[in-house]
Design an enzyme around this catalytic site. Structure first.
Site, PDB file in Angstrom:
ATOM      1  N   ASP A 207       0.847  -1.262  -0.026  1.00 11.91           N
ATOM      2  CA  ASP A 207      -0.024  -0.069   0.144  1.00 11.91           C
ATOM      3  C   ASP A 207       0.850   1.254   0.048  1.00 11.91           C
ATOM      4  O   ASP A 207       0.707   2.244   0.839  1.00 11.91           O
ATOM      5  CB  ASP A 207      -1.024  -0.101   1.224  1.00 11.91           C
ATOM      6  CG  ASP A 207      -1.774   1.086   1.262  1.00 11.91           C
ATOM      7  OD1 ASP A 207      -2.317   1.259   0.215  1.00 11.91           O
ATOM      8  OD2 ASP A 207      -2.084   1.722   2.595  1.00 11.91           O
TER       9      ASP A 207
ATOM     10  N   GLU B 255       3.598  -7.968   7.135  1.00  8.96           N
ATOM     11  CA  GLU B 255       2.494  -8.567   6.900  1.00  8.96           C
ATOM     12  C   GLU B 255       2.763  -9.609   5.765  1.00  8.96           C
ATOM     13  O   GLU B 255       2.117  -9.542   4.690  1.00  8.96           O
ATOM     14  CB  GLU B 255       1.300  -7.522   6.178  1.00  8.96           C
ATOM     15  CG  GLU B 255       0.798  -6.743   7.421  1.00  8.96           C
ATOM     16  CD  GLU B 255      -0.394  -5.972   7.060  1.00  8.96           C
ATOM     17  OE1 GLU B 255      -1.002  -5.954   5.876  1.00  8.96           O
ATOM     18  OE2 GLU B 255      -0.727  -5.309   8.123  1.00  8.96           O
TER      19      GLU B 255
ATOM     20  N   TYR C 192      -6.552  -3.687  12.322  1.00 15.70           N
ATOM     21  CA  TYR C 192      -7.280  -2.303  12.028  1.00 15.70           C
ATOM     22  C   TYR C 192      -9.003  -2.604  12.334  1.00 15.70           C
ATOM     23  O   TYR C 192      -9.664  -2.492  11.643  1.00 15.70           O
ATOM     24  CB  TYR C 192      -7.306  -2.013  10.622  1.00 15.70           C
ATOM     25  CG  TYR C 192      -6.035  -1.615   9.888  1.00 15.70           C
ATOM     26  CD1 TYR C 192      -5.819   0.064  10.202  1.00 15.70           C
ATOM     27  CD2 TYR C 192      -4.781  -2.310   9.602  1.00 15.70           C
ATOM     28  CE1 TYR C 192      -4.562   0.487   9.979  1.00 15.70           C
ATOM     29  CE2 TYR C 192      -3.617  -1.655   9.675  1.00 15.70           C
ATOM     30  CZ  TYR C 192      -3.574  -0.345   9.747  1.00 15.70           C
ATOM     31  OH  TYR C 192      -2.263   0.293   9.480  1.00 15.70           O
TER      32      TYR C 192
ATOM     33  N   GLU D 179       0.897  -1.560  14.156  1.00 10.32           N
ATOM     34  CA  GLU D 179       0.133  -0.716  13.294  1.00 10.32           C
ATOM     35  C   GLU D 179      -1.492  -0.558  13.753  1.00 10.32           C
ATOM     36  O   GLU D 179      -2.001  -1.837  14.143  1.00 10.32           O
ATOM     37  CB  GLU D 179      -0.145  -1.416  11.851  1.00 10.32           C
ATOM     38  CG  GLU D 179       0.968  -0.976  10.834  1.00 10.32           C
ATOM     39  CD  GLU D 179       1.131  -1.335   9.527  1.00 10.32           C
ATOM     40  OE1 GLU D 179      -0.086  -1.226   8.884  1.00 10.32           O
ATOM     41  OE2 GLU D 179       1.962  -1.579   8.663  1.00 10.32           O
TER      42      GLU D 179
HETATM   43  C1  GCB Z   1      -1.117  -2.339   6.530  1.00 13.11           C
HETATM   44  C2  GCB Z   1      -0.018  -2.317   5.723  1.00 13.11           C
HETATM   45  C3  GCB Z   1       0.395  -0.735   5.469  1.00 13.11           C
HETATM   46  C4  GCB Z   1      -0.905  -0.035   5.026  1.00 13.11           C
HETATM   47  C5  GCB Z   1      -1.990  -0.236   5.842  1.00 13.11           C
HETATM   48  C6  GCB Z   1      -3.360   0.422   5.336  1.00 13.11           C
HETATM   49  O1  GCB Z   1      -1.546  -3.191   6.968  1.00 13.11           O
HETATM   50  O2  GCB Z   1       0.974  -2.848   6.580  1.00 13.11           O
HETATM   51  O3  GCB Z   1       1.334  -0.941   4.328  1.00 13.11           O
HETATM   52  O4  GCB Z   1      -0.652   1.089   4.251  1.00 13.11           O
HETATM   53  O5  GCB Z   1      -2.348  -1.573   6.528  1.00 13.11           O
HETATM   54  O6  GCB Z   1      -3.657   1.652   5.825  1.00 13.11           O
HETATM   55  O7  GCB Z   1      -4.244  -0.115   5.006  1.00 13.11           O
END
Ligand code: GCB
Length: 610
Positions: free
Chosen positions: A178, A427, A480, A516
């Site tokens: 991403d 990841e 997330y 994250e």
């Molecule tokens: C993740 C990735 C990161 C992305 C992020 C997102 O898990 O490691 O590279 O930018 O999520 O914002 O989706």
């Protein structure tokens, strides 16, 4: 992997450094991706091969112009630049080196029509002795072919896809990670000199005793060959941060090589930011190598004295448990893309300190050495990540390249006090049946290169199916909740996070930190009650995480929180990204969203508690 060193070019009594940064000639390899090779563009000035434009180095080439063809180019581009090599360098009998801080993704380099270097994997430096290829006192030329294509066997991985257009077939690059696949000569290009017998590499590890004795274990490697009647002498002077001599040692050149121990009384330790009044204390080792027939070589390397330890519940720096308050970040900004820029780096560290953070992860690739220098000097702890992101389609060829990226990274950053962990992946598809043996090999390999630091990774796979965690010392996980999972439902965060972090610890009996979490936020979008994408939502999502973190910290195994992301950044074009990823607490221009003020309150409060 070559066994020689990759020390950062520094001038000294015996070394001259000449920057080749500036405007280079540039052209895309079009219409045929291989036309530059067929027509041998490296045999003459690039401008003689066809029309060129001027391209700044260092910079990504993608966003500098308004030309979509350049931004979205897939395949080779060519650069060249003319430069002088002073006649005096010949009289002094110097060796001349050409060094690139990073070219993404693959590079071939010619000097005056001679192919001198091939390097694959972006974000890492490479160099070569070009003495026999240069013309002294005259104009010389460097030509660089840069390929940005990512495949199943590159690190990171990508794939090419053919699409049909009105004008016929076209190849486009796809990838699952991403962030935008910026390409070009991303970091400084240096030409520098050394004597014929020179300091090639230095290994430093440090320790201290409770009564204030600092210990530096050193191993100096030299390059170049000695004639049979020639002897070699080496000495080290340790200077404090005011450049005053603390210690002088003469090194015996015996069967052990040039290695030994230096002790420093009343040592000043390297401490992270806000853990001590003087964070980032650095000594300098002034290494002098003398031979019978050559001029002495002098190289000065900064060193911070500190220890790193870890148990199954904690991470300790100088025997004190450290709690990481940090970020995932990117090398990314308007116009320059991933190009190294001192103004930007200075601003970023000012913001990191303003917000009270003490750490970050170099998601998802190694950052510029100049950026790492700031971390050393400001006491910012770095989880140093290799360029493996979203690993899939495991193969031996990929494994080889993955371990090469780690070898090059560790060679580059091994002496940095700021580097507290090696992150071996972000990841990966770690529930895949091949992930177990693959990451076992990676982890074992890293331990042979450096066992003074723990290894970690940012895992996104479920606790139950993940195969990677067992090979790590410290578990990092990305999650997330209330964003990709149940967007809008911040009420799930505390339960899920506390549950998952505890499961990670229980499964592996290792320290755990969150690498994250976050929410995309459009600056200026306000909604009450909070709604996804609004500034209010980002704050609410953070607050729920903070509550979970506080509960977890009481359980002791939880060693840190890193929000995604420090600043907004560019991604591939997609319908889920509005002008890029907007999870920054700062905008891409490095101005605060409301969330930055919210995070600042927390990070400063945490800093005061610990
Ligand atoms: C993740 C990735 C990161 C992305 C992020 C997102 O898990 O490691 O590279 O930018 O999520 O914002 O989706």
């Amino acid at each position: 992997v070559s066994t020689s060193g990759i020390l950062y070019p520094r001038e000294s009594e015996s070394r001259e450094v000449k920057s080749l940064d500036g405007m280079w000639n540039f052209r895309l390899s079009l219409p045929d991706p291989l036309v530059g090779f067929k027509e041998r563009w490296y045999m003459k000035e690039l401008s003689k091969s066809g029309p060129v434009i001027q391209m700044p180095v260092p910079s990504s080439y993608n966003d500098v112009t308004v030309d979509k063809k350049i931004r979205d180019h897939v395949g080779l581009v060519w650069y060249d630049k003319s430069f002088f090599v002073p006649e005096s360098w010949k009289q002094q009998g110097y060796k001349i080196w050409l060094r690139f801080g990073s070219v993404h993704y693959a590079a071939q380099v010619w000097v005056n029509t001679h192919l001198v270097m091939n390097h694959e994997i972006g974000h890492l430096p490479f160099q070569r002795d070009i003495t026999s290829n240069v013309k002294f006192g005259r104009l010389n030329r460097i030509t660089v072919a840069v390929d940005n294509v990512l495949l199943a066997t590159t690190v990171p991985q990508g794939a090419l896809q053919n699409i049909t257009t009105n004008n016929g077939a076209k190849t486009i690059q796809t990838y699952t990670f991403d962030f935008f696949n910026y390409a070009g000569i991303h970091r400084s290009v240096f030409m520098y000199t050394t004597p014929v017998v020179y300091i090639d590499d230095v290994d430093l590890t440090t320790d201290y005793t409770e009564d204030g004795l600092g210990i530096i274990y050193y191993n100096v490697k030299y390059g170049g060959s000695l004639s049979s009647d020639e002897t070699l002498n080496c000495s080290i002077t340790v200077l404090n941060n005011e450049n005053v001599r603390e210690k002088f040692v003469v090194i015996k050149n015996d069967t052990e090589g040039l290695s030994g121990t230096i002790q420093i009384e009343n040592v000043k330790l390297w401490w992270p930011y806000l853990m001590n009044d003087v964070p980032g204390y650095m000594y300098t080792l002034e290494i002098r190598l003398s031979t019978t027939w050559n001029v002495d070589d002098v190289y000065r390397i900064p060193v911070g004295i500190r220890t790193i330890k870890w148990t199954n519940t904690s991470f300790l720096i100088n025997n004190k448990p450290a709690y990481l308050r940090g970020f995932g970040r990117h090398e990314d900004s308007d116009i320059r893309g991933k190009g190294m820029d001192y103004a930007l780096v200075t601003r970023d560290y000012d913001l990191i300190k303003w917000i009270g953070a003490n750490s970050y992860r170099t998601s998802h690739y190694p950052y510029a050495e100049e950026i790492m220098d700031f971390a050393d000097r400001h006491g910012i702890m770095v989880v140093d990540e290799c360029p493996s992101v979203d690993t899939d389609h495991y193969s031996d060829k990929l494994l080889k390249k993955h371990t090469t990226s780690l070898a090059e990274l560790i060679k580059r950053d091994k002496n940095r006090p700021s580097v507290i962990m090696w992150s071996i992946a972000n990841e990966p598809r770690s529930d895949h049946k091949d992930a177990d043996s693959y990451f076992k090999s990676v982890a074992i390999y890293v331990k042979t290169l450096d066992n003074s630091r723990p290894i970690t990774a940012a895992i996104a796979t479920d606790v139950e199916t993940d195969q990677l965690g067992q090979h790590l010392d410290i578990i990092g996980f990305n999650r997330y909740n209330a964003w990709y999972t149940l967007p809008g439902h911040t009420e799930i965060i505390r339960y899920r996070l506390e549950d998952e972090a505890t499961k990670w610890h229980n499964k592996h009996n290792k320290p755990v930190f969150m690498t994250e979490y976050g929410a995309d936020t459009l600056p200026g979008l306000h909604m009450n009650p909070s709604f996804v994408w609004s500034e209010e939502y980002q704050i609410e999502l953070m607050s729920e995480h903070f509550k979970a973190f506080d509960t977890l910290r009481k359980k002791r195994f939880f060693i840190g929180e890193m929000i995604w992301n420090f600043a907004d950044f560019k991604t591939e074009q997609s319908v889920t990204r509005v002008g890029g990823n907007k999870k920054g607490v700062f905008t891409r221009q490095r101005e605060p969203k409301s969330s930055a003020h919210h995070l600042r309150k927390r990070y400063w409060a945490l800093a005061k508690q610990l």
